[in-house]
Design a protein around this motif. Structure first.
Motif, PDB file in Angstrom:
ATOM      1  N   UNK A 189       1.057  -1.197  -0.095  1.00 10.62           N
ATOM      2  CA  UNK A 189       0.068  -0.277   0.116  1.00 10.62           C
ATOM      3  C   UNK A 189       0.882   1.025  -0.168  1.00 10.62           C
ATOM      4  N   UNK A 190       1.576   1.144   0.002  1.00 12.03           N
ATOM      5  CA  UNK A 190       3.044   2.240  -0.235  1.00 12.03           C
ATOM      6  C   UNK A 190       3.677   2.160  -1.290  1.00 12.03           C
ATOM      7  N   UNK A 191       3.772   1.125  -2.325  1.00 11.24           N
ATOM      8  CA  UNK A 191       3.919   1.298  -3.365  1.00 11.24           C
ATOM      9  C   UNK A 191       3.787   0.903  -4.303  1.00 11.24           C
ATOM     10  N   UNK A 192       2.265   1.005  -4.373  1.00 19.13           N
ATOM     11  CA  UNK A 192       1.094   1.057  -5.839  1.00 19.13           C
ATOM     12  C   UNK A 192       0.994   2.539  -5.993  1.00 19.13           C
ATOM     13  N   UNK A 193       0.863   3.624  -4.795  1.00 18.86           N
ATOM     14  CA  UNK A 193       1.064   4.670  -5.034  1.00 18.86           C
ATOM     15  C   UNK A 193       1.763   5.855  -5.660  1.00 18.86           C
ATOM     16  N   UNK A 194       2.790   4.984  -5.216  1.00 21.65           N
ATOM     17  CA  UNK A 194       4.250   5.408  -5.268  1.00 21.65           C
ATOM     18  C   UNK A 194       4.491   5.251  -7.079  1.00 21.65           C
ATOM     19  N   UNK A 195       4.170   4.188  -7.444  1.00 24.67           N
ATOM     20  CA  UNK A 195       4.934   4.317  -8.828  1.00 24.67           C
ATOM     21  C   UNK A 195       3.776   4.202  -9.877  1.00 24.67           C
ATOM     22  N   UNK A 196       2.204   5.061  -9.126  1.00 27.07           N
ATOM     23  CA  UNK A 196       1.478   5.620 -10.094  1.00 27.07           C
ATOM     24  C   UNK A 196       0.429   4.519 -10.174  1.00 27.07           C
ATOM     25  N   UNK A 197       0.524   3.135  -9.726  1.00 23.74           N
ATOM     26  CA  UNK A 197      -0.973   2.467 -10.690  1.00 23.74           C
ATOM     27  C   UNK A 197      -2.205   2.590  -9.771  1.00 23.74           C
ATOM     28  N   UNK A 198      -2.480   3.809  -9.540  1.00 22.93           N
ATOM     29  CA  UNK A 198      -4.329   3.998  -8.716  1.00 22.93           C
ATOM     30  C   UNK A 198      -3.720   5.678  -9.459  1.00 22.93           C
ATOM     31  N   UNK A 199      -5.177   6.400  -9.688  1.00 21.71           N
ATOM     32  CA  UNK A 199      -5.075   7.287  -9.839  1.00 21.71           C
ATOM     33  C   UNK A 199      -5.881   7.990  -9.040  1.00 21.71           C
ATOM     34  N   UNK A 200      -6.488   8.862  -8.804  1.00 22.49           N
ATOM     35  CA  UNK A 200      -8.384   9.776  -9.027  1.00 22.49           C
ATOM     36  C   UNK A 200      -9.199   8.923 -10.105  1.00 22.49           C
ATOM     37  N   UNK A 201     -10.710   8.572  -8.642  1.00 22.03           N
ATOM     38  CA  UNK A 201     -11.624   8.291 -10.130  1.00 22.03           C
ATOM     39  C   UNK A 201     -11.867   7.331 -10.496  1.00 22.03           C
ATOM     40  N   UNK A 202     -10.186   6.313  -9.931  1.00 22.77           N
ATOM     41  CA  UNK A 202     -10.293   4.785 -10.542  1.00 22.77           C
ATOM     42  C   UNK A 202     -10.699   3.977  -9.178  1.00 22.77           C
TER      43      UNK A 202
END
Length: 420
Positions: free
Chosen positions: A104-117
């Motif tokens: 849950x630190x890695x996915x945001x760091x790598x841009x794998x989740x964005x607003x509205x998804x």
């Protein structure tokens, strides 16, 4: 029909003009997540149901973080199964030792989740990504299997609680204190299957790391998800990491909420959750008679760079109390490298701490810091249930990195403003 942020995202992903609380829908997914504990179960279900392809090899993430580097033969076999599955279906976002971090630190760091998804993960703290203005929630491994195969999941649309934040955080107070305060106020079932939606002028006082921590612990109030209104701070973070287009959703002015709470951030004190529930909160200064055996600074809740910085600033030039163990766990390899460059690792080691490779390890009683009978831990993790970090008679006090580091130095639970 007026909708909340979460309801708008779910409506869009279900191909509907609107949805209402309690409605059952099928929604398309932007990411399906699993780890080394939950993915093997999902893989078994995937195979049992005869699936022979995944819906999108770029929209599945598997992160080997709970028992990796492998702690025993069973852990090694679990990771081997995940590795083979990822290879056979050419899963792009497979992260193993050397590349992984706490999921849950890695996915945001790598841009794998964005607003509205819309995101599901076979881990209860998948609600973390609501900090980015996404709908994200934890599911069982069977739902993960179906999600990997079909790219869809069914949901009951949640009702919502609005948290209007005002004021600004004071020094040595962070998002961890805010979410512990809120859970202490509404209880561990206070938001049961509801969306916790955060808005208000106080958002500008909260960094992305604060928000990620707070959304992470929405599940500790029983919530289906936590979600933050997207603002300039969110967009600055996302635009550095995400290259694909995304949609920002805002709640309608007349959206319906089950309750609304107004919280003045300037009134929040350093807060600790006492055993054995996250709702059992007290101010740190009320607990100065509690002597910990171990302090853990890290986890998917508080292992980010700002958490490392907060701990290092308190530990610098000081040493942890004699007889106390302090384990520091940067949440990703990138954060670990940044800690090296900034001198934080030297600070931790000079203070008598041990620094671990990124792992969930001690948080779930896995390894890298298991508690013996009757031992006490101060931890920046997210749960303090009976036996969570080891022996059933051990006790866990949940705290911010500031409180944890201060407690390590003083040898007792301590308000960071009282460190000498």
């Amino acid at each position: 029909m007026a909708m909340t942020m979460t309801q708008k995202i779910l409506a869009a992903h279900a191909g509907l003009e609107s949805v209402r609380a309690g409605q059952l829908i099928m929604a398309k997914l932007d990411m399906v997540l699993g780890n080394d504990i939950t993915s093997p179960v999902a893989i078994n279900e995937f195979k049992k149901n005869g699936f022979d392809s995944v819906f999108d090899k770029e929209k599945i993430s598997m992160v080997m973080d709970h028992f990796a580097p492998n702690k025993d033969i069973k852990a090694a076999e679990q990771c081997k199964q995940c590795r083979a599955f990822a290879k056979s279906f050419d899963i792009k976002n497979y992260y193993d030792v050397g590349e992984m971090g706490i999921e849950h630190a890695l996915l945001p760091e790598k841009g794998l989740v964005a607003p509205g998804e819309a995101v599901i993960g076979a881990d209860s703290h998948t609600c973390t990504y609501g900090a980015l203005g996404a709908f994200s929630t934890g599911v069982g491994s069977t739902d993960m299997a179906a999600g990997m195969a079909t790219g869809e999941a069914w949901f009951k649309v949640p009702s919502a609680i609005k948290f209007e934040l005002t004021g600004a955080l004071r020094p040595f107070v962070s998002g961890k204190d805010v979410i512990l305060h809120i859970i202490g106020m509404i209880g561990v079932d206070g938001a049961l299957y509801k969306s916790m939606e955060f808005t208000g002028s106080g958002l500008k006082s909260l960094s992305m790391d604060d928000r990620l921590c707070m959304a992470n612990m929405a599940i500790e109030a029983g919530a289906k998800n936590g979600i933050f209104e997207v603002d300039e701070i969110t967009l600055a973070y996302v635009n550095e990491r995400v290259e694909r287009p995304f949609t920002v959703y805002s709640a309608d002015a007349d959206a319906e909420y089950d309750e609304t709470y107004v919280i003045d951030l300037s009134k929040i004190e350093p807060t600790v959750a006492c055993p054995h529930l996250p709702e059992n909160t007290k101010e740190a200064r009320e607990l100065s008679d509690i002597i910990p055996d171990q302090v853990v600074i890290g986890s998917c809740t508080n292992g980010r760079l700002s958490d490392m910085k907060a701990a290092a600033e308190i530990l610098k030039g000081r040493h942890i109390a004699k007889g106390l163990r302090c384990i520091v766990i940067p949440a990703t390899q990138k954060i670990y490298k940044e800690c090296i460059a900034l001198g934080y690792i030297d600070t931790f080691i000079d203070a008598g701490c041990v620094v671990s490779t990124p792992t969930c390890g001690p948080c779930l009683g896995g390894y890298m810091g298991i508690l013996a009978s009757d031992e006490i831990a101060v931890a920046t993790t997210n749960r303090n249930f009976v036996g969570r970090m080891g022996h059933v008679t051990s006790k866990i006090y949940l705290a911010s990195p500031e409180v944890a580091a201060a407690s390590a130095v003083m040898g007792r639970i301590c308000d960071p403003r009282d460190v000498k």
